[in-house]
Scaffold this motif. Structure first.
Motif, PDB file in Angstrom:
ATOM      1  N   GLU A  63       0.819  -1.227   0.000  1.00 16.75           N
ATOM      2  CA  GLU A  63       0.000   0.000   0.000  1.00 16.75           C
ATOM      3  C   GLU A  63       0.846   1.268   0.000  1.00 16.75           C
ATOM      4  O   GLU A  63       0.312   2.375  -0.180  1.00 16.75           O
ATOM      5  CB  GLU A  63      -0.943   0.019   1.211  1.00 16.75           C
ATOM      6  N   ASP A  64       2.163   1.142   0.195  1.00 13.30           N
ATOM      7  CA  ASP A  64       3.013   2.347   0.162  1.00 13.30           C
ATOM      8  C   ASP A  64       3.048   2.978  -1.229  1.00 13.30           C
ATOM      9  O   ASP A  64       3.441   4.136  -1.382  1.00 13.30           O
ATOM     10  CB  ASP A  64       4.440   2.017   0.636  1.00 13.30           C
ATOM     11  N   VAL A  65       2.690   2.197  -2.249  1.00 15.02           N
ATOM     12  CA  VAL A  65       2.523   2.763  -3.604  1.00 15.02           C
ATOM     13  C   VAL A  65       1.057   2.520  -3.966  1.00 15.02           C
ATOM     14  O   VAL A  65       0.596   1.368  -3.954  1.00 15.02           O
ATOM     15  CB  VAL A  65       3.446   2.079  -4.627  1.00 15.02           C
ATOM     16  N   ASN A  66       0.331   3.583  -4.274  1.00 19.50           N
ATOM     17  CA  ASN A  66      -1.105   3.374  -4.478  1.00 19.50           C
ATOM     18  C   ASN A  66      -1.389   2.587  -5.757  1.00 19.50           C
ATOM     19  O   ASN A  66      -0.515   2.397  -6.603  1.00 19.50           O
ATOM     20  CB  ASN A  66      -1.893   4.681  -4.371  1.00 19.50           C
ATOM     21  N   ALA A  67      -2.633   2.116  -5.870  1.00 21.00           N
ATOM     22  CA  ALA A  67      -3.005   1.206  -6.967  1.00 21.00           C
ATOM     23  C   ALA A  67      -2.728   1.822  -8.336  1.00 21.00           C
ATOM     24  O   ALA A  67      -2.263   1.131  -9.256  1.00 21.00           O
ATOM     25  CB  ALA A  67      -4.486   0.848  -6.834  1.00 21.00           C
ATOM     26  N   ALA A  69      -0.512   4.270  -9.219  1.00 19.03           N
ATOM     27  CA  ALA A  69       0.919   4.405  -9.516  1.00 19.03           C
ATOM     28  C   ALA A  69       1.539   3.038  -9.807  1.00 19.03           C
ATOM     29  O   ALA A  69       2.240   2.864 -10.813  1.00 19.03           O
ATOM     30  CB  ALA A  69       1.623   5.076  -8.337  1.00 19.03           C
ATOM     31  N   ALA A  70       1.258   2.063  -8.950  1.00 18.89           N
ATOM     32  CA  ALA A  70       1.851   0.730  -9.163  1.00 18.89           C
ATOM     33  C   ALA A  70       1.368   0.135 -10.484  1.00 18.89           C
ATOM     34  O   ALA A  70       2.145  -0.499 -11.219  1.00 18.89           O
ATOM     35  CB  ALA A  70       1.498  -0.186  -7.989  1.00 18.89           C
ATOM     36  N   SER A  71       0.098   0.348 -10.810  1.00 16.21           N
ATOM     37  CA  SER A  71      -0.447  -0.209 -12.065  1.00 16.21           C
ATOM     38  C   SER A  71       0.307   0.312 -13.284  1.00 16.21           C
ATOM     39  O   SER A  71       0.509  -0.416 -14.254  1.00 16.21           O
ATOM     40  CB  SER A  71      -1.924   0.149 -12.212  1.00 16.21           C
TER      41      SER A  71
END
Ligand SMILES: Nc1ncnc2c1ncn2[C@@H]1O[C@H](COP(=O)(O)OP(=O)(O)OP(=O)(O)O)[C@@H](O)[C@H]1O
Ligand SMILES: Cc1cn([C@H]2C[C@H](O)[C@@H](COP(=O)(O)O)O2)c(=O)[nH]c1=O
Length: 225
Positions: A63-67, A69-71
């Motif tokens: 969760e430290d990188v939101n969905a 951004a990570a996507s």
């Protein structure tokens, strides 16, 4: 003539690589023009941001990188692979079998969003981003290997991750794996994926039985029967 894209999905350690390998081998032996792809494409420089994320460079928790951004990290890797490795093959009628795809963002990134309205917005954004805006092909069939998390944890035990550097921040987090599994069951239903129940009452279905279920559907999608 456009070919076919068949995706094998599931949470970590659910048997995707095993089933992808078997399906590709059988279809190839039958003389079909088949290619296997898998994501993340760790062999390519395009996976650099994915590797940094999974290694914990941006934070030790998923969760430290939101969905969103990570996507984008994963989408960029996929676009590079599509353009370089299989766009021509697929557009000229080739059959592509993918071990993970955009559908992995639907499972593992959407799981970070608890609010159902916000999750819905994310799933709409993702579809538009990867398929409409970036032009990745929409799969013809998605198989969801529904392997209960407690069993997939056992299957993964003692095994390194595919990047070869120990367990990544998703694999280290059994609570996140459980969220991903629950989310995957919802998403599979919403998007009409073929759910393969890989275990019942803690009894795992055999690799051969799962393969046969996938194969019988795959040949229909390909148009062999
Ligand atoms: N139905 C099954 N019964 C018993 N063992 C299985 C079954 N399916 C897979 N396995 C074993 O479980 C382990 C994990 O399988 P596999 O690597 O195919 O999973 P995966 O979903 O690709 O994993 P990851 O998400 O980490 O990439 C392997 O050792 C594999 O041989
Ligand atoms: C392709 C893709 C993957 N993920 C997630 C799923 C896994 O937890 C890791 C990759 O691990 P693997 O065991 O080496 O396959 O990343 C994701 O969130 N989004 C994606 O598009």
């Amino acid at each position: 003539m456009r070919g076919k894209l068949i995706v094998i999905e599931g949470t970590d350690g659910s048997g995707k690589a095993t089933q992808t390998g078997k399906l590709v081998a059988r279809l190839t032996a039958e003389g079909l023009n088949v290619r296997k792809v898998d994501y993340p494409n760790y062999q390519s420089q395009s996976s650099a941001l994915v590797k940094m994320y999974l290694n914990g460079d941006f934070g030790s928790q998923p969760e430290d990188v939101n969905a969103y951004a990570a996507s984008t990290f994963y989408a960029v890797d996929r676009i590079a692979s599509y353009k370089k490795d299989w766009e021509d093959f697929y557009l000229n009628g080739g059959i592509v079998i993918a071990d993970r795809y955009t559908t992995s963002n639907m499972i593992h990134q959407a799981a970070k969003i608890k609010d159902t309205v916000e999750k819905e917005k994310y799933l709409e954004w993702l579809w538009d981003f990867e398929f409409t805006k970036c032009g990745l092909p929409v799969p013809d069939k998605v198989f969801f290997l529904a392997m209960p998390p407690d069993i997939s944890l056992e299957l993964m035990r003692g095994r390194e991750n595919k990047a070869g550097n120990g367990k990544d921040i998703h694999e280290q987090n059994s609570e996140y794996l459980a969220h991903c599994f629950t989310n995957a069951c919802e998403v599979a239903e919403k998007f009409g994926w073929h759910k393969v129940n890989c275990a019942f009452d803690r009894q795992i279905k055999s690799i051969e039985d799962i393969h046969e279920e996938l194969y019988q559907i795959a040949i229909k999608v390909i148009g062999r029967v």
